[in-house]
Design a protein around this motif. Structure first.
Motif, PDB file in Angstrom:
ATOM      1  N   ALA A  39       0.937  -1.202  -0.044  1.00 57.25           N
ATOM      2  CA  ALA A  39      -0.051   0.073   0.054  1.00 57.25           C
ATOM      3  C   ALA A  39       0.980   1.251  -0.032  1.00 57.25           C
ATOM      4  CB  ALA A  39      -0.857   0.004   1.154  1.00 57.25           C
ATOM      5  N   ALA A  40       0.223   2.256  -0.778  1.00 57.13           N
ATOM      6  CA  ALA A  40       1.244   3.496  -0.898  1.00 57.13           C
ATOM      7  C   ALA A  40       0.829   4.324   0.309  1.00 57.13           C
ATOM      8  CB  ALA A  40       0.775   4.325  -2.200  1.00 57.13           C
ATOM      9  N   ALA A  41       1.562   5.278   0.644  1.00 60.15           N
ATOM     10  CA  ALA A  41       1.399   6.336   1.747  1.00 60.15           C
ATOM     11  C   ALA A  41      -0.014   7.105   1.660  1.00 60.15           C
ATOM     12  CB  ALA A  41       2.453   7.092   2.060  1.00 60.15           C
ATOM     13  N   GLY A  42      -0.799   7.240   2.236  1.00 61.56           N
ATOM     14  CA  GLY A  42      -1.999   8.376   2.359  1.00 61.56           C
ATOM     15  C   GLY A  42      -3.018   7.278   2.776  1.00 61.56           C
ATOM     16  N   LYS A  43      -4.469   7.974   2.507  1.00 64.61           N
ATOM     17  CA  LYS A  43      -5.615   7.252   2.827  1.00 64.61           C
ATOM     18  C   LYS A  43      -6.895   7.926   2.244  1.00 64.61           C
ATOM     19  CE  LYS A  43      -6.175  10.213   7.091  1.00 64.61           C
ATOM     20  NZ  LYS A  43      -6.395  10.300   8.611  1.00 64.61           N
ATOM     21  N   VAL A  44      -8.025   7.126   2.148  1.00 66.91           N
ATOM     22  CA  VAL A  44      -9.189   7.756   1.842  1.00 66.91           C
ATOM     23  C   VAL A  44      -9.993   8.210   2.887  1.00 66.91           C
ATOM     24  CG1 VAL A  44     -11.357   7.515   0.552  1.00 66.91           C
ATOM     25  CG2 VAL A  44      -9.189   6.379  -0.456  1.00 66.91           C
ATOM     26  N   VAL A  45     -10.013   9.486   3.094  1.00 67.41           N
ATOM     27  CA  VAL A  45     -10.673   9.956   4.296  1.00 67.41           C
ATOM     28  C   VAL A  45     -12.364   9.503   4.396  1.00 67.41           C
ATOM     29  CG1 VAL A  45     -11.223  12.067   5.838  1.00 67.41           C
ATOM     30  CG2 VAL A  45      -9.067  11.868   4.590  1.00 67.41           C
TER      31      VAL A  45
ATOM     32  N   GLY B 105      -2.363  10.213  -4.607  1.00 66.15           N
ATOM     33  CA  GLY B 105      -3.353  10.182  -5.759  1.00 66.15           C
ATOM     34  C   GLY B 105      -4.437   9.506  -5.794  1.00 66.15           C
ATOM     35  N   PHE B 106      -5.164   9.309  -6.919  1.00 70.43           N
ATOM     36  CA  PHE B 106      -6.356   8.787  -7.068  1.00 70.43           C
ATOM     37  C   PHE B 106      -6.171   7.163  -7.805  1.00 70.43           C
ATOM     38  CE2 PHE B 106     -10.080   7.058  -9.150  1.00 70.43           C
ATOM     39  CZ  PHE B 106     -11.368   7.417  -8.333  1.00 70.43           C
ATOM     40  N   GLU B 107      -6.305   6.217  -6.789  1.00 71.11           N
ATOM     41  CA  GLU B 107      -6.106   4.792  -7.586  1.00 71.11           C
ATOM     42  C   GLU B 107      -7.069   3.871  -7.181  1.00 71.11           C
ATOM     43  OE1 GLU B 107      -2.451   1.385  -8.314  1.00 71.11           O
ATOM     44  OE2 GLU B 107      -1.770   3.521  -7.589  1.00 71.11           O
ATOM     45  N   ARG B 108      -7.886   3.403  -7.808  1.00 71.28           N
ATOM     46  CA  ARG B 108      -9.015   2.720  -7.609  1.00 71.28           C
ATOM     47  C   ARG B 108      -9.447   1.453  -8.695  1.00 71.28           C
ATOM     48  NH1 ARG B 108     -13.684   0.719  -6.295  1.00 71.28           N
ATOM     49  NH2 ARG B 108     -15.614   1.537  -5.847  1.00 71.28           N
TER      50      ARG B 108
ATOM     51  N   ALA C  49      -5.734   1.756  -3.400  1.00 71.39           N
ATOM     52  CA  ALA C  49      -4.548   1.187  -3.099  1.00 71.39           C
ATOM     53  C   ALA C  49      -3.967   1.717  -1.739  1.00 71.39           C
ATOM     54  CB  ALA C  49      -3.760   2.093  -4.216  1.00 71.39           C
ATOM     55  N   VAL C  50      -4.919   2.639  -1.080  1.00 74.99           N
ATOM     56  CA  VAL C  50      -4.683   3.020   0.148  1.00 74.99           C
ATOM     57  C   VAL C  50      -5.881   2.769   1.091  1.00 74.99           C
ATOM     58  CG1 VAL C  50      -3.095   4.961  -0.506  1.00 74.99           C
ATOM     59  CG2 VAL C  50      -5.428   5.454  -0.217  1.00 74.99           C
ATOM     60  N   PRO C  51      -5.591   2.626   2.357  1.00 73.77           N
ATOM     61  CA  PRO C  51      -6.557   2.240   3.157  1.00 73.77           C
ATOM     62  C   PRO C  51      -7.816   3.484   3.227  1.00 73.77           C
ATOM     63  CG  PRO C  51      -4.663   2.236   4.564  1.00 73.77           C
ATOM     64  CD  PRO C  51      -4.180   2.890   3.215  1.00 73.77           C
ATOM     65  N   ALA C  52      -8.985   2.839   3.424  1.00 74.00           N
ATOM     66  CA  ALA C  52     -10.348   3.799   3.377  1.00 74.00           C
ATOM     67  C   ALA C  52     -10.857   3.705   4.868  1.00 74.00           C
ATOM     68  CB  ALA C  52     -11.246   3.119   2.216  1.00 74.00           C
ATOM     69  N   GLU C  53     -11.002   5.231   5.135  1.00 77.15           N
ATOM     70  CA  GLU C  53     -11.310   5.334   6.777  1.00 77.15           C
ATOM     71  C   GLU C  53     -13.031   5.004   6.827  1.00 77.15           C
ATOM     72  OE1 GLU C  53      -9.691   5.863   9.248  1.00 77.15           O
ATOM     73  OE2 GLU C  53      -7.495   5.656   8.142  1.00 77.15           O
ATOM     74  N   ALA C  54     -13.965   5.470   5.737  1.00 81.56           N
ATOM     75  CA  ALA C  54     -15.277   5.264   5.978  1.00 81.56           C
ATOM     76  C   ALA C  54     -15.821   5.224   4.511  1.00 81.56           C
ATOM     77  CB  ALA C  54     -15.761   6.492   6.745  1.00 81.56           C
TER      78      ALA C  54
ATOM     79  N   PRO D  83      -6.031  -1.541   2.225  1.00 78.89           N
ATOM     80  CA  PRO D  83      -5.575  -1.430   0.797  1.00 78.89           C
ATOM     81  C   PRO D  83      -6.192  -2.956   0.131  1.00 78.89           C
ATOM     82  CG  PRO D  83      -4.067  -0.596   1.843  1.00 78.89           C
ATOM     83  CD  PRO D  83      -4.843  -1.231   2.799  1.00 78.89           C
ATOM     84  N   GLY D  84      -6.872  -2.656  -1.167  1.00 83.34           N
ATOM     85  CA  GLY D  84      -7.347  -3.922  -1.966  1.00 83.34           C
ATOM     86  C   GLY D  84      -8.549  -4.524  -1.448  1.00 83.34           C
ATOM     87  N   GLU D  85      -9.007  -4.274  -0.376  1.00 82.73           N
ATOM     88  CA  GLU D  85     -10.378  -4.904   0.078  1.00 82.73           C
ATOM     89  C   GLU D  85     -11.669  -4.281  -0.511  1.00 82.73           C
ATOM     90  OE1 GLU D  85      -9.272  -6.763   4.559  1.00 82.73           O
ATOM     91  OE2 GLU D  85     -10.135  -4.728   4.363  1.00 82.73           O
TER      92      GLU D  85
END
Length: 596
Positions: A63-69, A95-98, A179-184, A232-234
């Motif tokens: 997973a890249a650094a960062g998160k989806v708030v 960046g955006f990677e989905r 590509a990054v964790p999603a918080e909500a 990431p990836g889930e």
């Protein structure tokens, strides 16, 4: 107002309770095949078991650094079964990677496909041209970015609706795949008919872990789903049930390749196999019909009378082979092949007719036997048939004599011409319309081409369809034709009659009586029989007959065409002749120009 809110809350709780209590039902594909999984009843819906991996492995592992708030997604299902998706995501530090799932495994025979189209992406109020990459079973959408950015992704997806017992089911991996964790993550689904059931799972595609929250609006036309965190990836898979006929849409299925499915036996492939059997039987029948004439002519001519190879004219007894056929010709006439034994018999025949002398060489106990072939300079070489002349030239090659053990080099090279002349000879004699070897080669080549074409067709049919058996039928037909090509040379009526006379001659050689020939003619006539006996594999009998007599009926030490070493007499001729023919055939076989 408070009472209304309480009423809505109570209604939602009742609906959720009904979902938990409802029985499971099987998911059914567009072809009527049940997919393994669970479908909750009034509010719960099925999740297909055995789904393929959700997203590219690299997203889950590195997973890249960062998160989806925050990620808020709206799915709008129309009456055609198409879902229009609007996704608003706040991304921080990346960046955006989905990744959007485009293929999952439905069962052992089919994959389920999801078709993504009309992709649009904005960053804030500005349109962004995303990079779209089809990677494995996912479509990855990415755009560079940094800091805290708000993105809006819009796209259409088809293939998300499938019929199930008692209704229809929308199933879409709506959230996650980042590509990054999603918080909500929140998902809202609306459709053209009241919602009958809902369910939601979070994690990998084969996860059975429910989402954080599921609810339905009091109108029954929308369902809401929530998930607190996604690694990431889930992915977050939402499932919504509708009544039958809400859209009439069908899932997009692609048959999975298996050996069993590639060679399915059904009415098409079974019919093709039956057709092949009919063609093969018809071919056999045609072969019997076209070759049967030979058999009937052979039977009639053989029964017509004795074909002993002697004539009595004016009190003289002379050798007269049927149709004037010579030993080398007989073998090709019999089996349609120019064989080693035909050339061996021709060498003996040339000796018997005075074109060469065979001299057995003296040897010690452990020496290999050897013979010298001595050319007769006064022999009428011009009277030889073309194949005999070619063999005569190959043996001597300008020499006056040659040892059998030294027959190689130019001899081996000359045997190819001998073979060709033998085939040409049976055509000149009118026994075959075409060279037998050319006929075999043509049909065998056609059969092999058909078989190779059948292999290519089989691979193509097996890979792209379930009709692989059709290609196998073509391979079998080609192979049968290649094998059957060996039997395609057909004799003319003249050739069939000559064959019948030859078979009568063969019967005579096996059953004829020595007493039928005058004693003073036995050495000459029996010597003339001997090359034919080589072809018919009856050398021992006639060699012994020759050994018992000389020109005047008495015993002798030599024959006019065969000389042995000192201490040798005709009592050993049968053994010598057997060894000579075996050794000569071996020398000819070593050249690999003729069939053994």
């Amino acid at each position: 107002m408070a009472g209304t809110r309480a009423l809505r809350t109570f209604s939602a709780l009742l609906t959720l309770g009904a979902a938990l209590a409802a029985p499971a039902s099987a998911f059914a594909s567009a072809t009527g095949e049940a997919g393994a999984g669970r479908t909750a009843g009034a509010v719960g819906a099925s999740r297909t078991a055995g789904a393929a991996g959700a997203v590219p492995a690299g997203q889950a592992q590195g997973a890249a650094a960062g998160k989806v708030v925050r990620d808020e997604i709206t799915l709008e299902l129309d009456k055609s079964g198409l879902v229009r998706v609007t996704e608003k995501a706040v991304v921080e530090g990346a960046g955006f990677e989905r990744a959007l799932v485009t293929r999952t495994r439905l069962n052992d025979e089919h994959d389920r496909l999801y078709k993504i189209s009309n992709i649009r992406l904005t960053r804030g109020q500005a349109a962004v041209k995303p990079e779209v990459d089809v990677r494995g079973d996912s479509t990855v959408i990415r755009a560079p970015g940094s800091g805290r950015q708000e993105y809006t992704l819009k796209y259409d997806v088809s293939g998300v609706v499938a019929p199930v017992p008692g209704g229809e089911e929308l199933r879409w991996h709506a959230g996650g795949g980042w590509a990054v964790p999603a918080e909500a993550v929140k998902v809202k689904v609306t459709g053209p008919a009241p919602v009958q059931s809902v369910n939601c799972f979070a994690g990998h595609l084969d996860s059975a872990v429910g989402c954080t929250g599921i609810s339905m609006e009091h109108t029954g036309l929308a369902a809401d789903f929530e998930q607190g965190k996604l690694a990431p990836g889930e992915v977050m898979t939402v499932i919504v049930g509708y009544p039958s006929g809400a859209t009439g849409a069908r899932p997009l299925l692609e048959r999975r390749w298996t050996f069993q499915s590639a060679f399915t036996l059904n009415w098409v492939t079974g019919g093709a196999l039956l057709g092949l059997v009919a063609v093969l039987l018809g071919g056999v029948g045609l072969l019997v019909w076209t070759r049967g004439r030979d058999e009937r002519v052979v039977g009639a001519e053989t029964r017509a009378g004795d074909h002993a190879p002697i004539s009595r004219d004016g009190g003289r007894t002379e050798f007269a082979p049927p149709d004037g056929v010579r030993p080398g010709q007989i073998g090709t006439l019999l089996d349609e092949q120019a064989d080693v034994v035909d050339v061996t018999a021709t060498i003996v025949d040339l000796a018997v007719r005075g074109y060469l002398m065979i001299e057995e060489q003296p040897r010690r106990a452990y020496d290999a036997p050897d013979w010298k072939l001595v050319r007769n300079p006064n022999a009428p070489v011009g009277a030889l048939l073309p194949y005999e002349a070619a063999l005569y030239d190959a043996i001597f090659d300008g020499r006056g004599s040659v040892l059998l053990s030294q027959l190689h080099g130019s001899f081996a090279n000359g045997l190819g011409k001998v073979r060709d002349e033998l085939y040409d000879d049976v055509v000149r004699q009118g026994w075959f319309a075409r060279r037998p070897d050319a006929v075999r080669t043509r049909w065998t080549t056609i059969g092999l081409v058909i078989a190779v074409l059948g292999i290519a067709v089989t691979v193509a049919l097996a890979w792209f369809t379930t009709y692989g058996l059709l290609g196998l039928a073509l391979i079998i037909a080609g192979a049968a034709l290649a094998v059957g090509g060996q039997y395609m040379p057909a004799r003319t009526a003249k050739g069939a009659a000559a064959l019948a006379h030859t078979l009568g001659f063969r019967d005579y050689l096996f059953h004829g009586r020595v007493e039928d020939v005058p004693a003073d003619k036995r050495v000459e006539l029996f010597s003339r029989y001997l090359p034919y006996a080589v072809v018919f594999d009856n050398v021992d009998h006639w060699a012994r007959c020759v050994a018992e007599f000389s020109g005047n009926g008495a015993e002798a030490d030599h024959l006019y065409w065969y000389h042995g070493p000192a201490e040798w007499d005709l009592s050993r001729f049968a053994d010598s002749m057997r060894t000579f023919t075996t050794t000569t055939s071996g020398a000819i076989s070593a050249a690999r120009a003729l069939r053994s």
